[in-house]
Design a protein around this motif. Sequence first.
Motif, PDB file in Angstrom:
ATOM      1  N   VAL A   1      -4.284 -11.042  10.485  1.00  0.00           N
ATOM      2  CA  VAL A   1      -5.060 -10.059   9.341  1.00  0.00           C
ATOM      3  C   VAL A   1      -4.053  -9.037   8.952  1.00  0.00           C
ATOM      4  O   VAL A   1      -3.716  -8.292   9.786  1.00  0.00           O
ATOM      5  N   ILE A   2      -3.833  -9.052   7.608  1.00  0.00           N
ATOM      6  CA  ILE A   2      -2.848  -7.880   7.062  1.00  0.00           C
ATOM      7  C   ILE A   2      -4.111  -6.913   6.599  1.00  0.00           C
ATOM      8  O   ILE A   2      -4.677  -7.306   5.509  1.00  0.00           O
ATOM      9  N   ALA A   3      -4.318  -5.991   7.326  1.00  0.00           N
ATOM     10  CA  ALA A   3      -5.311  -4.919   6.580  1.00  0.00           C
ATOM     11  C   ALA A   3      -4.963  -3.709   5.850  1.00  0.00           C
ATOM     12  O   ALA A   3      -3.940  -3.204   6.292  1.00  0.00           O
ATOM     13  N   GLU A   4      -5.718  -3.652   4.633  1.00  0.00           N
ATOM     14  CA  GLU A   4      -5.315  -2.968   3.631  1.00  0.00           C
ATOM     15  C   GLU A   4      -5.988  -1.587   3.615  1.00  0.00           C
ATOM     16  O   GLU A   4      -7.242  -1.596   3.409  1.00  0.00           O
ATOM     17  N   MET A   5      -5.293  -0.504   3.353  1.00  0.00           N
ATOM     18  CA  MET A   5      -5.705   0.712   3.063  1.00  0.00           C
ATOM     19  C   MET A   5      -6.061   0.939   1.405  1.00  0.00           C
ATOM     20  O   MET A   5      -4.992   0.875   0.733  1.00  0.00           O
ATOM     21  N   LYS A   6      -7.151   0.849   1.071  1.00  0.00           N
ATOM     22  CA  LYS A   6      -7.482   0.780  -0.314  1.00  0.00           C
ATOM     23  C   LYS A   6      -8.717   1.435  -0.825  1.00  0.00           C
ATOM     24  O   LYS A   6      -9.730   1.412  -0.217  1.00  0.00           O
TER      25      LYS A   6
ATOM     26  N   ALA B   1      -2.589  -7.528  12.336  1.00  0.00           N
ATOM     27  CA  ALA B   1      -0.983  -7.970  12.419  1.00  0.00           C
ATOM     28  C   ALA B   1      -0.041  -6.811  11.830  1.00  0.00           C
ATOM     29  O   ALA B   1       1.028  -6.774  12.154  1.00  0.00           O
ATOM     30  N   CYS B   2      -0.479  -6.419  10.761  1.00  0.00           N
ATOM     31  CA  CYS B   2       0.154  -5.543   9.839  1.00  0.00           C
ATOM     32  C   CYS B   2      -0.924  -4.630   9.066  1.00  0.00           C
ATOM     33  O   CYS B   2      -1.941  -4.897   8.700  1.00  0.00           O
ATOM     34  N   ILE B   3      -0.345  -3.636   8.762  1.00  0.00           N
ATOM     35  CA  ILE B   3      -1.172  -2.466   7.700  1.00  0.00           C
ATOM     36  C   ILE B   3      -0.714  -2.469   6.474  1.00  0.00           C
ATOM     37  O   ILE B   3       0.670  -2.064   6.359  1.00  0.00           O
ATOM     38  N   SER B   4      -1.248  -2.674   5.542  1.00  0.00           N
ATOM     39  CA  SER B   4      -0.947  -2.529   4.063  1.00  0.00           C
ATOM     40  C   SER B   4      -1.388  -1.455   3.506  1.00  0.00           C
ATOM     41  O   SER B   4      -2.801  -0.969   3.599  1.00  0.00           O
ATOM     42  N   VAL B   5      -0.568  -0.426   2.895  1.00  0.00           N
ATOM     43  CA  VAL B   5      -0.918   0.746   2.062  1.00  0.00           C
ATOM     44  C   VAL B   5      -0.629   0.680   0.884  1.00  0.00           C
ATOM     45  O   VAL B   5       0.413   0.740   0.362  1.00  0.00           O
ATOM     46  N   LEU B   6      -1.540   0.985  -0.137  1.00  0.00           N
ATOM     47  CA  LEU B   6      -1.338   0.944  -1.487  1.00  0.00           C
ATOM     48  C   LEU B   6      -0.879   2.438  -1.926  1.00  0.00           C
ATOM     49  O   LEU B   6      -1.440   3.189  -1.478  1.00  0.00           O
ATOM     50  N   THR B   7       0.320   2.165  -2.501  1.00  0.00           N
ATOM     51  CA  THR B   7       0.941   3.705  -3.007  1.00  0.00           C
ATOM     52  C   THR B   7       0.773   3.877  -4.751  1.00  0.00           C
ATOM     53  O   THR B   7       1.393   4.891  -4.939  1.00  0.00           O
ATOM     54  N   ASP B   8       0.175   2.959  -5.332  1.00  0.00           N
ATOM     55  CA  ASP B   8      -0.151   3.312  -6.761  1.00  0.00           C
ATOM     56  C   ASP B   8      -1.148   4.063  -6.957  1.00  0.00           C
ATOM     57  O   ASP B   8      -2.243   4.171  -6.395  1.00  0.00           O
TER      58      ASP B   8
END
Length: 262
Positions: free
Chosen positions: A47-52, A80-87
């Motif tokens: 799971v690539i878990a996203e901060m959104k 497994a990975c953390i995704s951060v939206l920067t827009d």
Amino acid sequence: MTILDEILQEKRREVEQLLAQQAVQQEKRPSRPSLFDRLYQSERLQVIAEMKRASPSKGLIAEGAEPVTQAMIYDEAGAACISVLTDAPFFKGSFEDLAAVANAVSTPLLCKDFMIHTVQIDRAKNAGASVILLIVAALTDEELTELYAYAVVAGLEVLVEVHDAEELKRALAIDAKLIGVNNRDLRTFEVDLQRTEEIAALFPFHEKRVLISESGIWQTKDALRVSKAGASAVLVGESLMRSESVTTAIQSLQVAVQEVVR
């Protein structure tokens, strides 16, 4: 004008602002594990878990979400990975969010944005990203090739996002190793998990590449469906941001990887 067109128009303005600013001093940051290595031979769907906080299609999702708190929950839950939206305009994120998360966790870290210029890659790396996203639909062949090469030389991994067969060809043409299928059409923002199955039917699984299914993953049945198609990981944002128990939600998606015969 499609939603993607509007976002890219805003990105061009943002790039002009970044270029007008003084060059950011590159910080020395500790290396992170390879996302590709984590996914390539995993026995379970990762799971690539996203901060959104928000999206153009759903509006506000978690307006007051604190990125470090969310990232630490993801990390402890086994992402497994953390995704951060920067827009900022469309997703209410920032490079400051990314930098804060980078200082808090040691997992692979994806900068999720609409990259159209090398200055954005510089900002992502300086903020602590170890992976960047390149969206094929947003770039010409020349831009895709240039940005991919620039990121690799900078020591970053690249998740190349596709939505149809033609975009998959373009991703393979630059020898992308991490290929994500966005189940959401960025022009209409409609979601269909069948996109993962369609791309998987054409995917060169015999080569050393990883397929990731993005968007529209909510339940175990969704994870099983894309795993059966050949996905090694899922990128999940909204369902985790809305979840009352992130740990339970992530564990429910970590199904056994299905062997794909091609």
